[in-house]
Write an enzyme that holds these catalytic residues in place. Structure first.
Site, PDB file in Angstrom:
ATOM      1  N   GLY A 107      10.205  -4.626   6.463  1.00 21.05           N
ATOM      2  CA  GLY A 107       9.288  -5.784   6.416  1.00 21.05           C
ATOM      3  C   GLY A 107       9.048  -6.757   6.033  1.00 21.05           C
ATOM      4  O   GLY A 107      10.415  -7.689   6.252  1.00 21.05           O
ATOM      5  N   LYS A 139       0.652  -0.971   0.371  1.00 19.73           N
ATOM      6  CA  LYS A 139      -0.597   0.377   0.061  1.00 19.73           C
ATOM      7  C   LYS A 139       0.505   0.965  -0.219  1.00 19.73           C
ATOM      8  O   LYS A 139       1.670   1.478   0.425  1.00 19.73           O
ATOM      9  CB  LYS A 139      -0.773  -0.083   1.075  1.00 19.73           C
ATOM     10  CG  LYS A 139      -1.784  -1.438   1.205  1.00 19.73           C
ATOM     11  CD  LYS A 139      -3.224  -1.204   2.653  1.00 19.73           C
ATOM     12  CE  LYS A 139      -3.715  -2.000   2.595  1.00 19.73           C
ATOM     13  NZ  LYS A 139      -4.878  -1.627   3.936  1.00 19.73           N
TER      14      LYS A 139
HETATM   15  P1  AMP Z   1       4.715  -4.094   3.131  1.00 19.20           P
HETATM   16  O1  AMP Z   1       4.869  -4.988   3.651  1.00 19.20           O
HETATM   17  O2  AMP Z   1       4.357  -3.027   2.553  1.00 19.20           O
HETATM   18  O3  AMP Z   1       6.249  -4.507   2.465  1.00 19.20           O
HETATM   19  O4  AMP Z   1       3.607  -4.916   1.578  1.00 19.20           O
HETATM   20  C1  AMP Z   1       4.163  -6.511   1.668  1.00 19.20           C
HETATM   21  C2  AMP Z   1       3.332  -7.039   0.963  1.00 19.20           C
HETATM   22  O5  AMP Z   1       2.705  -6.865  -0.039  1.00 19.20           O
HETATM   23  C3  AMP Z   1       3.832  -8.106   0.465  1.00 19.20           C
HETATM   24  O6  AMP Z   1       2.692  -9.416   1.799  1.00 19.20           O
HETATM   25  C4  AMP Z   1       3.164  -9.120  -1.222  1.00 19.20           C
HETATM   26  O7  AMP Z   1       2.247  -9.794  -1.182  1.00 19.20           O
HETATM   27  C5  AMP Z   1       2.098  -7.393  -1.255  1.00 19.20           C
HETATM   28  N1  AMP Z   1       1.587  -7.681  -2.528  1.00 19.20           N
HETATM   29  C6  AMP Z   1       3.006  -6.808  -3.287  1.00 19.20           C
HETATM   30  N2  AMP Z   1       2.845  -6.600  -4.558  1.00 19.20           N
HETATM   31  C7  AMP Z   1       1.191  -6.974  -4.289  1.00 19.20           C
HETATM   32  C8  AMP Z   1       0.585  -6.330  -5.647  1.00 19.20           C
HETATM   33  N3  AMP Z   1       0.721  -6.895  -6.785  1.00 19.20           N
HETATM   34  N4  AMP Z   1      -0.723  -7.314  -5.477  1.00 19.20           N
HETATM   35  C9  AMP Z   1      -1.055  -7.610  -3.931  1.00 19.20           C
HETATM   36  N5  AMP Z   1      -0.290  -7.755  -3.017  1.00 19.20           N
HETATM   37  C10 AMP Z   1       1.184  -6.947  -3.179  1.00 19.20           C
END
Ligand code: AMP
Length: 400
Positions: free
Chosen positions: A355, A198
């Site tokens: 993360g 996000k």
């Molecule tokens: P963060 O903790 O914000 O770095 O987000 C990591 C998460 O983002 C992981 O669990 C990924 O599965 C998810 N993620 C990355 N790209 C996508 C995407 N295109 N659609 C859905 N989830 C995503």
């Protein structure tokens, strides 16, 4: 020269009581440590000080206790630490008061003592001056080796540095040196790769990066919000439509600072979010209405690789796709392997963390090839956001 003091600035710790703040917040299962990475990272500082006759008193937190309880006790960690260290580690059931004092008084030169969870006292997180003074009364010197807790202004991470002569431990020193090479005094061109789910959790981070780096690659779910803001239809992809104005503001700011933004030009599109889901590559202007972009596509990876090739420094946070579910790990794995190759060839300084990034790089099998992979989590993210870290600031202030 570093703007904080290090263990090299302690000429003779022999006989001195050295309070060392460490990160022993390791994952456990039924009291057994399942990943000793963090324990291993505190060993160089302990060995340095104990090896020179210091009396090493370790301070650490464990979990997020709501008061004193067996579940959050550091006692089992003392045994695990002793095993990795190869010498005894004593334990005291409190970090202040009579029990702690007796244990410290009984500690011989070169001895190591772990005190119970600092967070069993709410005054720790409140950075209470009287509590910090109680801790300080147990030591002659203070060493902070817990970068991962440096974004918190707690008594054992910040208050103590203002009460005793304060130094950075070896792991803190290495982490700060690596981070400095990443953003503070990097070799240009610098590229940042930011992925993850996000935009909403990374607004400050993106704003800080567009002001500092030459190119910014945006991938993962958060790229969809940018594509949507630019008028693309992203179907059923993860997308924070209400953040379109924020995305546009970041793009505008990048124009002002001369930071090139690289967004995906294609994606691996599926109609369900699950491992092995049928998928096809679509250009970002041809995403079907029921499709979800779960990874960057091959042309996007080529673009990312080309930006990496043109860079001297890379800072990476967040996966480029839903890397936990194959085959949507492909973009992250390929770009990570390319960065690893450039790093091995001596062409790139690569710093990553925060993360899921560590898990994603481990999954790609490249963690050891990156210049530095930070396991610090929240502290790494706050550093990427450009925020001063109270634990580090206090060390700098202590140098004067
Ligand atoms: P963060 O903790 O914000 O770095 O987000 C990591 C998460 O983002 C992981 O669990 C990924 O599965 C998810 N993620 C990355 N790209 C996508 C995407 N295109 N659609 C859905 N989830 C995503």
């Amino acid at each position: 020269m570093a703007d904080f003091r290090t263990l090299d600035d302690i000429p003779d710790p022999r006989g001195k009581r050295v309070l060392v703040r460490v990160d022993l917040n390791v994952p456990t299962e039924n009291g057994r440590v399942t990943d000793p990475t963090r324990i291993d990272r505190v060993l160089p500082t302990i060995r340095d000080l104990a090896g020179r006759g210091g009396r090493v008193v370790l301070l650490a937190h464990f979990g997020r206790p709501k008061g004193r309880g067996e579940k959050d006790s550091l006692r089992p960690i003392a045994a695990a630490l002793s095993e990795r260290l190869g010498s005894p580690v004593a334990f005291a059931g409190d970090c202040v008061g009579e029990e702690a004092r007796r244990a410290v008084d009984g500690l011989p030169e070169g001895g190591v003592l772990l005190l119970e969870n600092t967070r069993f006292h709410p005054e720790e997180e409140g950075n209470d001056p009287a509590f910090a003074a109680d801790l300080a009364s147990l030591g002659d010197l203070y060493v902070n080796d817990a970068f991962s807790a440096a974004h918190r202004a707690h008594a054992s991470t910040e208050g103590l540095a203002r009460l005793l002569p304060a130094y950075a431990g070896r792991t803190m020193e290495a982490e700060l040196a690596a981070l400095s090479k990443g953003l503070e005094a990097p070799e240009h061109p610098v590229v940042a790769i930011v992925g993850g789910a996000k935009v909403s959790t990374k607004i400050d981070l993106l704003e800080n990066l567009v002001a500092k780096v030459d190119s910014l690659v945006i991938g993962g779910g958060m790229a969809n919000t940018f594509l949507h803001a630019m008028g693309r239809d992203v179907g059923r992809s993860l997308c924070e439509k209400d953040l379109a104005p924020t995305a546009l503001r970041i793009l505008e700011r990048a124009k002002e600072t001369g930071c090139a933004i690289i967004l995906p030009v294609d994606g691996a599109v599926a109609s369900e979010f699950k491992a092995g889901a049928a998928n096809r590559t679509c250009a970002v202007d041809a995403i079907p209405p029921d499709g979800m972009i779960l990874d960057v596509g091959p042309r996007s990876v080529e673009l990312v690789d080309a930006v990496i090739d043109g860079a001297r420094t890379l800072v990476w946070n967040g996966p480029l796709g839903a890397f936990e579910i194959a085959p949507f790990d492909r973009g992250t794995v390929e770009a990570a392997r390319h960065a690893a190759e450039r790093t091995r060839a001596g062409a790139l300084v690569s710093v990553a963390g925060g993360g899921d990034t560590v898990a994603a790089l481990n999954h790609a099998g490249v963690s050891a090839d990156f210049t530095y992979v930070s396991t610090a989590g929240g502290a790494f993210l706050e550093w990427l956001e450009g925020k001063p870290l109270p634990g580090v600031e206090a060390l700098k202030a202590a140098k004067g």
